[in-house]
Design an enzyme around this catalytic site. Sequence first.
Site, PDB file in Angstrom:
ATOM      1  N   GLU A 140      10.759  -4.965   4.124  1.00  0.00           N
ATOM      2  CA  GLU A 140      10.728  -6.386   3.599  1.00  0.00           C
ATOM      3  C   GLU A 140      10.247  -6.026   2.184  1.00  0.00           C
ATOM      4  O   GLU A 140      11.064  -6.933   1.391  1.00  0.00           O
ATOM      5  CB  GLU A 140       9.803  -7.168   4.451  1.00  0.00           C
ATOM      6  CG  GLU A 140      10.147  -7.321   5.929  1.00  0.00           C
ATOM      7  CD  GLU A 140       9.655  -6.143   7.002  1.00  0.00           C
ATOM      8  OE1 GLU A 140       9.029  -5.158   6.492  1.00  0.00           O
ATOM      9  OE2 GLU A 140       9.176  -6.645   8.086  1.00  0.00           O
TER      10      GLU A 140
ATOM     11  N   LYS B 267       9.627  -0.634  14.071  1.00  0.00           N
ATOM     12  CA  LYS B 267      10.240  -0.508  12.847  1.00  0.00           C
ATOM     13  C   LYS B 267      11.230   0.563  13.047  1.00  0.00           C
ATOM     14  O   LYS B 267      12.152   0.497  12.489  1.00  0.00           O
ATOM     15  CB  LYS B 267       8.971   0.254  12.092  1.00  0.00           C
ATOM     16  CG  LYS B 267       8.126  -0.742  11.639  1.00  0.00           C
ATOM     17  CD  LYS B 267       7.079  -0.252  10.364  1.00  0.00           C
ATOM     18  CE  LYS B 267       6.145  -1.156  10.197  1.00  0.00           C
ATOM     19  NZ  LYS B 267       5.034  -0.387   9.050  1.00  0.00           N
TER      20      LYS B 267
ATOM     21  N   GLU C 241      -4.027  -7.476  15.228  1.00  0.00           N
ATOM     22  CA  GLU C 241      -3.336  -5.958  14.618  1.00  0.00           C
ATOM     23  C   GLU C 241      -4.888  -5.034  14.848  1.00  0.00           C
ATOM     24  O   GLU C 241      -4.429  -3.925  15.143  1.00  0.00           O
ATOM     25  CB  GLU C 241      -3.021  -6.084  13.097  1.00  0.00           C
ATOM     26  CG  GLU C 241      -2.286  -4.884  12.990  1.00  0.00           C
ATOM     27  CD  GLU C 241      -1.597  -4.917  11.626  1.00  0.00           C
ATOM     28  OE1 GLU C 241      -0.280  -4.250  11.386  1.00  0.00           O
ATOM     29  OE2 GLU C 241      -1.924  -5.465  10.640  1.00  0.00           O
TER      30      GLU C 241
ATOM     31  N   GLY D 214      -4.540  -2.510   5.665  1.00  0.00           N
ATOM     32  CA  GLY D 214      -3.743  -3.695   4.968  1.00  0.00           C
ATOM     33  C   GLY D 214      -4.598  -4.890   5.242  1.00  0.00           C
ATOM     34  O   GLY D 214      -4.606  -5.821   4.419  1.00  0.00           O
ATOM     35  N   ARG D 215      -4.991  -5.286   6.584  1.00  0.00           N
ATOM     36  CA  ARG D 215      -5.514  -6.659   6.857  1.00  0.00           C
ATOM     37  C   ARG D 215      -6.809  -6.868   6.393  1.00  0.00           C
ATOM     38  O   ARG D 215      -7.238  -7.845   6.487  1.00  0.00           O
ATOM     39  CB  ARG D 215      -5.253  -6.922   8.388  1.00  0.00           C
ATOM     40  CG  ARG D 215      -5.986  -5.778   9.112  1.00  0.00           C
ATOM     41  CD  ARG D 215      -5.502  -5.653  10.647  1.00  0.00           C
ATOM     42  NE  ARG D 215      -6.013  -4.586  11.260  1.00  0.00           N
ATOM     43  CZ  ARG D 215      -5.565  -3.220  11.624  1.00  0.00           C
ATOM     44  NH1 ARG D 215      -4.355  -3.022  10.871  1.00  0.00           N
ATOM     45  NH2 ARG D 215      -5.913  -2.309  12.114  1.00  0.00           N
TER      46      ARG D 215
ATOM     47  N   LYS E   6       0.744  -1.299  -0.049  1.00  0.00           N
ATOM     48  CA  LYS E   6      -0.024   0.124  -0.069  1.00  0.00           C
ATOM     49  C   LYS E   6       0.906   1.257  -0.030  1.00  0.00           C
ATOM     50  O   LYS E   6       0.747   2.069  -0.552  1.00  0.00           O
ATOM     51  CB  LYS E   6      -0.898   0.084   1.310  1.00  0.00           C
ATOM     52  CG  LYS E   6      -2.023   1.162   1.417  1.00  0.00           C
ATOM     53  CD  LYS E   6      -2.755   0.746   2.550  1.00  0.00           C
ATOM     54  CE  LYS E   6      -3.468   2.049   3.121  1.00  0.00           C
ATOM     55  NZ  LYS E   6      -4.307   1.553   4.160  1.00  0.00           N
TER      56      LYS E   6
ATOM     57  N   HIS F 151      -3.495 -34.121  18.026  1.00  0.00           N
ATOM     58  CA  HIS F 151      -2.353 -35.105  18.409  1.00  0.00           C
ATOM     59  C   HIS F 151      -1.151 -34.268  19.065  1.00  0.00           C
ATOM     60  O   HIS F 151      -0.121 -34.593  19.135  1.00  0.00           O
ATOM     61  CB  HIS F 151      -1.689 -35.978  17.286  1.00  0.00           C
ATOM     62  CG  HIS F 151      -2.915 -36.636  16.585  1.00  0.00           C
ATOM     63  ND1 HIS F 151      -3.056 -38.062  17.136  1.00  0.00           N
ATOM     64  CD2 HIS F 151      -3.737 -36.678  15.689  1.00  0.00           C
ATOM     65  CE1 HIS F 151      -4.283 -38.657  16.593  1.00  0.00           C
ATOM     66  NE2 HIS F 151      -4.507 -37.828  15.500  1.00  0.00           N
TER      67      HIS F 151
END
Length: 548
Positions: A213, A513, A354, A268-269, A207, A385
């Site tokens: 990253e 950040k 978030e 974003g999410r 965005k 399990h």
Amino acid sequence: MHSPTQLSAWQALAEHQKEIDSVEMKSLFEKDKNRAEKYTTKAAGWTLDYAKNRVNEKTLALLIELVKEAGLETAIKGMFSGAHINNTEDRSVLHIALRASQAQESLMVDGVNVLAEVRATLKQMEQFVAQLHSGEWKGYTGKNITDVVSIGIGGSYLGPKVVAEALTPYKKDDIKVHFVANIDGSDITGKLKQLNPETTVFVISSKTFGTLETLSNANAARDWFLANGGSQDTVSKHFAAVSSNVKKAVDFGMAEENIFPMWDWVGGRYSLWSAIGLPVAIAVGMDNFYALLDGAHQMDEHFRTAPLEENLPVIMGALGVWYINFHNAQTHALIPYDHYLRAMPAHIQQLDMESNGKANLLNGDGVETDTGPIIWGGAGTNGQHAYHQLLHQGTRLVPVDFIAPLASHNPIKDHHAQLFANCLSQSQALMVGKTLEQAEQELRDAGATPEQVEAIAPHKVIKGNRPSNTLLTDKMTPETVGALIALYEHRTFVQGTIWGINSFDQWGVELGKVLGTDIFNRLVSDSDNSALDASTQALINAFKKAQA
Ligand SMILES: O=P(O)(O)OC[C@H]1O[C@](O)(CO)[C@@H](O)[C@@H]1O
């Protein structure tokens, strides 16, 4: 603006909790033969059975009262009308506009018809997807594209990755879609090894086009492309972007027509429904992407119009608050009994944590209650399990959502019936548990001595009375997957509204950040670190020593 503890329904629920907790869920079933029917509701291809919860009619009435007192109805209207409900960033919250029905002509926000922009972008996506699949789009040596690599992180990565995986049965064979997120060089290196630069297109999803990253990986991809036959002039044939920062994408080398827009009113999410979902559209085709949007839209309409008492996101959100705030549940588990949906808990974890990992009310005052829980989970039956032991006998209360399709995409003999049986048996076992008497009898029946019975039986006791929801659908399709994710998006909003927090900002991620940049500079220079804490200094030194 409210603090939930001031709401009268909150106080009534605190009182009521004492009375309901002395009642076992299984006895509620015995008393009320219609309980399952009463506490089952449907929407957008999903059936929610919430009968295995520590609730009775009074609890549910109080929870609905709580939701009303918290102003959910006004909040929903605010979201759907484009009001700036993200108050700290002064923004609308309009992921619902990304999947609005074609019948709706306009949604005016700050003087702009956002639906016109959304539809123009969908058309642009259609063209891009069609060109890739038809072979009209060629690589720099004239070959067809066989691989698309999506580079992004957070909301610009996880939603599309999880949905593309969930829709595996719908994938087109001609183009393989890959995802890269981590700045750890191992992520992109592993992917690039499988690829041919002549037949690969990278979609850089960011965005802001400013995320460390993503930019680092995009640069690594471009370096690889240039070092393996590509040229600066052909970068635009192999790189596209999804971003609201067109200038930065153009500076990178993208052709403007290959830059897909994003808007500040999509968090974003919540963005997989926008062009951030382009990798999904490439993987499964545009028709299936539209079906995904349609499923989400059906859930939006249900959320917007259904009575609160029958409203899936409202019921699930309110039940979550019931356990978090009135039973001290610290976590909430999502357990899909569907292999293709195995990564969904990670997406909902990002979405919810978030969004609701917040400690301030809308007006900035500190909260007085717990807010978002730790969301976790994984595929059934695998988890049975592993961590299910803690669900059954651990000291913590973990509400669970079991999610399952009634039919499999891959029916082999009795696999699906076994899978489904396990799903049902888990929620049943969580509720009914096992008494000491039952455990003792079981041991006696197996031939244990009285001493063995006395020693072992307590370890076999399972308290039970542990709550769960079960969500069923006929089959995992683009529509039902879309509706499921929209359900959790709205559930998150319901809870944020009850707590009086802003579910749509994420200031907490910023400090890490900023400090990350500072530490990076220290790792690659001879800076004086003596003002830092001793632990961080030692860790920096360890890194520098290893590089020497
Ligand atoms: O799309 P962008 O701008 O690269 O951001 C990626 C992600 O980073 C975050 O801002 C958090 O760091 C998320 O909210 C977002 O989805």
